[in-house]
Design a protein around this motif. Structure first.
Motif, PDB file in Angstrom:
ATOM      1  N   SER A  10       0.810  -1.210   0.000  1.00 49.10           N
ATOM      2  CA  SER A  10       0.000   0.000   0.000  1.00 49.10           C
ATOM      3  C   SER A  10       0.851   1.271   0.000  1.00 49.10           C
ATOM      4  O   SER A  10       0.343   2.353  -0.248  1.00 49.10           O
ATOM      5  CB  SER A  10      -0.942   0.016   1.200  1.00 49.10           C
ATOM      6  N   THR A  11       2.149   1.154   0.297  1.00 50.20           N
ATOM      7  CA  THR A  11       3.003   2.348   0.287  1.00 50.20           C
ATOM      8  C   THR A  11       3.454   2.650  -1.137  1.00 50.20           C
ATOM      9  O   THR A  11       3.699   1.748  -1.930  1.00 50.20           O
ATOM     10  CB  THR A  11       4.246   2.161   1.183  1.00 50.20           C
ATOM     11  N   LYS A  12       3.553   3.927  -1.415  1.00 48.92           N
ATOM     12  CA  LYS A  12       3.991   4.339  -2.744  1.00 48.92           C
ATOM     13  C   LYS A  12       5.512   4.430  -2.761  1.00 48.92           C
ATOM     14  O   LYS A  12       6.113   4.868  -1.784  1.00 48.92           O
ATOM     15  CB  LYS A  12       3.412   5.709  -3.091  1.00 48.92           C
ATOM     16  N   PRO A  13       6.141   4.052  -3.861  1.00 45.49           N
ATOM     17  CA  PRO A  13       7.599   4.183  -3.928  1.00 45.49           C
ATOM     18  C   PRO A  13       7.992   5.656  -4.051  1.00 45.49           C
ATOM     19  O   PRO A  13       7.203   6.490  -4.495  1.00 45.49           O
ATOM     20  CB  PRO A  13       7.971   3.411  -5.192  1.00 45.49           C
ATOM     21  N   LYS A  14       9.216   5.961  -3.647  1.00 43.02           N
ATOM     22  CA  LYS A  14       9.716   7.330  -3.773  1.00 43.02           C
ATOM     23  C   LYS A  14       9.805   7.693  -5.247  1.00 43.02           C
ATOM     24  O   LYS A  14      10.244   6.878  -6.062  1.00 43.02           O
ATOM     25  CB  LYS A  14      11.123   7.426  -3.193  1.00 43.02           C
ATOM     26  N   PRO A  15       9.424   8.901  -5.593  1.00 39.28           N
ATOM     27  CA  PRO A  15       9.574   9.298  -6.996  1.00 39.28           C
ATOM     28  C   PRO A  15      11.051   9.465  -7.334  1.00 39.28           C
ATOM     29  O   PRO A  15      11.845   9.889  -6.506  1.00 39.28           O
ATOM     30  CB  PRO A  15       8.839  10.636  -7.076  1.00 39.28           C
ATOM     31  N   LYS A  16      11.423   9.110  -8.544  1.00 41.97           N
ATOM     32  CA  LYS A  16      12.804   9.260  -8.991  1.00 41.97           C
ATOM     33  C   LYS A  16      13.094  10.742  -9.167  1.00 41.97           C
ATOM     34  O   LYS A  16      12.343  11.449  -9.829  1.00 41.97           O
ATOM     35  CB  LYS A  16      13.043   8.523 -10.311  1.00 41.97           C
ATOM     36  N   MET A  17      14.171  11.194  -8.568  1.00 41.17           N
ATOM     37  CA  MET A  17      14.526  12.599  -8.689  1.00 41.17           C
ATOM     38  C   MET A  17      15.539  12.765  -9.819  1.00 41.17           C
ATOM     39  O   MET A  17      16.400  11.919 -10.007  1.00 41.17           O
ATOM     40  CB  MET A  17      15.108  13.117  -7.378  1.00 41.17           C
ATOM     41  N   LYS A  18      15.404  13.867 -10.530  1.00 42.32           N
ATOM     42  CA  LYS A  18      16.352  14.117 -11.608  1.00 42.32           C
ATOM     43  C   LYS A  18      17.695  14.511 -11.005  1.00 42.32           C
ATOM     44  O   LYS A  18      17.754  15.017  -9.884  1.00 42.32           O
ATOM     45  CB  LYS A  18      15.824  15.186 -12.545  1.00 42.32           C
ATOM     46  N   PRO A  19      18.774  14.290 -11.727  1.00 40.69           N
ATOM     47  CA  PRO A  19      20.091  14.656 -11.199  1.00 40.69           C
ATOM     48  C   PRO A  19      20.187  16.156 -10.953  1.00 40.69           C
ATOM     49  O   PRO A  19      19.608  16.954 -11.682  1.00 40.69           O
ATOM     50  CB  PRO A  19      21.059  14.229 -12.301  1.00 40.69           C
ATOM     51  N   ILE A  20      20.928  16.521  -9.938  1.00 35.83           N
ATOM     52  CA  ILE A  20      21.093  17.922  -9.594  1.00 35.83           C
ATOM     53  C   ILE A  20      22.101  18.551 -10.548  1.00 35.83           C
ATOM     54  O   ILE A  20      23.210  18.043 -10.718  1.00 35.83           O
ATOM     55  CB  ILE A  20      21.568  18.065  -8.133  1.00 35.83           C
ATOM     56  N   GLU A  21      21.690  19.647 -11.177  1.00 35.59           N
ATOM     57  CA  GLU A  21      22.582  20.372 -12.076  1.00 35.59           C
ATOM     58  C   GLU A  21      22.947  21.690 -11.413  1.00 35.59           C
ATOM     59  O   GLU A  21      22.083  22.510 -11.118  1.00 35.59           O
ATOM     60  CB  GLU A  21      21.889  20.628 -13.418  1.00 35.59           C
ATOM     61  N   LEU A  22      24.241  21.888 -11.175  1.00 35.34           N
ATOM     62  CA  LEU A  22      24.705  23.099 -10.513  1.00 35.34           C
ATOM     63  C   LEU A  22      25.026  24.166 -11.545  1.00 35.34           C
ATOM     64  O   LEU A  22      25.445  23.859 -12.655  1.00 35.34           O
ATOM     65  CB  LEU A  22      25.932  22.783  -9.662  1.00 35.34           C
ATOM     66  N   LYS A  23      24.845  25.440 -11.145  1.00 40.33           N
ATOM     67  CA  LYS A  23      25.035  26.521 -12.106  1.00 40.33           C
ATOM     68  C   LYS A  23      26.451  27.085 -12.096  1.00 40.33           C
ATOM     69  O   LYS A  23      26.741  28.000 -12.840  1.00 40.33           O
ATOM     70  CB  LYS A  23      24.030  27.639 -11.839  1.00 40.33           C
ATOM     71  N   THR A  24      27.332  26.545 -11.280  1.00 37.92           N
ATOM     72  CA  THR A  24      28.721  26.997 -11.265  1.00 37.92           C
ATOM     73  C   THR A  24      29.589  26.039 -12.072  1.00 37.92           C
ATOM     74  O   THR A  24      29.188  24.909 -12.348  1.00 37.92           O
ATOM     75  CB  THR A  24      29.257  27.079  -9.824  1.00 37.92           C
ATOM     76  N   SER A  25      30.788  26.495 -12.427  1.00 40.75           N
ATOM     77  CA  SER A  25      31.708  25.641 -13.179  1.00 40.75           C
ATOM     78  C   SER A  25      32.158  24.470 -12.302  1.00 40.75           C
ATOM     79  O   SER A  25      32.129  24.570 -11.071  1.00 40.75           O
ATOM     80  CB  SER A  25      32.924  26.452 -13.632  1.00 40.75           C
ATOM     81  N   PRO A  26      32.584  23.374 -12.923  1.00 39.93           N
ATOM     82  CA  PRO A  26      33.025  22.220 -12.121  1.00 39.93           C
ATOM     83  C   PRO A  26      34.162  22.564 -11.152  1.00 39.93           C
ATOM     84  O   PRO A  26      34.183  22.073 -10.025  1.00 39.93           O
ATOM     85  CB  PRO A  26      33.484  21.205 -13.170  1.00 39.93           C
ATOM     86  N   GLU A  27      35.085  23.412 -11.588  1.00 41.92           N
ATOM     87  CA  GLU A  27      36.198  23.781 -10.706  1.00 41.92           C
ATOM     88  C   GLU A  27      35.693  24.568  -9.500  1.00 41.92           C
ATOM     89  O   GLU A  27      36.113  24.336  -8.365  1.00 41.92           O
ATOM     90  CB  GLU A  27      37.239  24.630 -11.469  1.00 41.92           C
ATOM     91  N   GLN A  28      34.794  25.508  -9.762  1.00 46.09           N
ATOM     92  CA  GLN A  28      34.243  26.322  -8.680  1.00 46.09           C
ATOM     93  C   GLN A  28      33.390  25.464  -7.748  1.00 46.09           C
ATOM     94  O   GLN A  28      33.416  25.637  -6.529  1.00 46.09           O
ATOM     95  CB  GLN A  28      33.421  27.469  -9.262  1.00 46.09           C
ATOM     96  N   THR A  29      32.656  24.525  -8.315  1.00 47.88           N
ATOM     97  CA  THR A  29      31.835  23.620  -7.506  1.00 47.88           C
ATOM     98  C   THR A  29      32.718  22.789  -6.586  1.00 47.88           C
ATOM     99  O   THR A  29      32.390  22.597  -5.416  1.00 47.88           O
ATOM    100  CB  THR A  29      30.992  22.705  -8.415  1.00 47.88           C
ATOM    101  N   GLN A  30      33.841  22.306  -7.106  1.00 45.14           N
ATOM    102  CA  GLN A  30      34.761  21.513  -6.277  1.00 45.14           C
ATOM    103  C   GLN A  30      35.319  22.354  -5.135  1.00 45.14           C
ATOM    104  O   GLN A  30      35.450  21.880  -4.007  1.00 45.14           O
ATOM    105  CB  GLN A  30      35.908  20.955  -7.126  1.00 45.14           C
TER     106      GLN A  30
END
Length: 86
Positions: A10-30
């Protein structure tokens, strides 16, 4: 046993979440992730508000709001989970 089986179906499964996309560059994110990780490692478990106060003291570029910091924290947690699975 029958009751737990009914509860399971009777429990509903968790909805699949889309991957998080960050608005900063990969270097800045790191850089942002490393600073946040160091703050949490140095000061122990902190609330989001306390973490935001410490980040503001450091004066990170690219981290403009507490909301964006929470998104980065969620991204860090998802990345950590993926690394532990492999």
């Amino acid at each position: 046993m029958f009751g737990s089986m009914i509860r399971y179906f009777s429990t509903k499964p968790k909805p699949k979440m889309k991957p998080i996309e960050l608005k900063t560059s990969p270097e800045q994110t790191q850089t942002i992730a490393r600073v946040i990780f160091d703050i949490l490692k140095e000061h122990g478990p902190l609330t989001v508000g306390d973490t935001w106060e410490r980040v503001k003291e450091v004066g990170l570029r690219g981290l403009t709001s507490k909301r964006y910091m929470k998104i980065v924290l969620r991204w860090m947690r998802g990345r950590q989970k993926r690394e532990t699975k492999d």
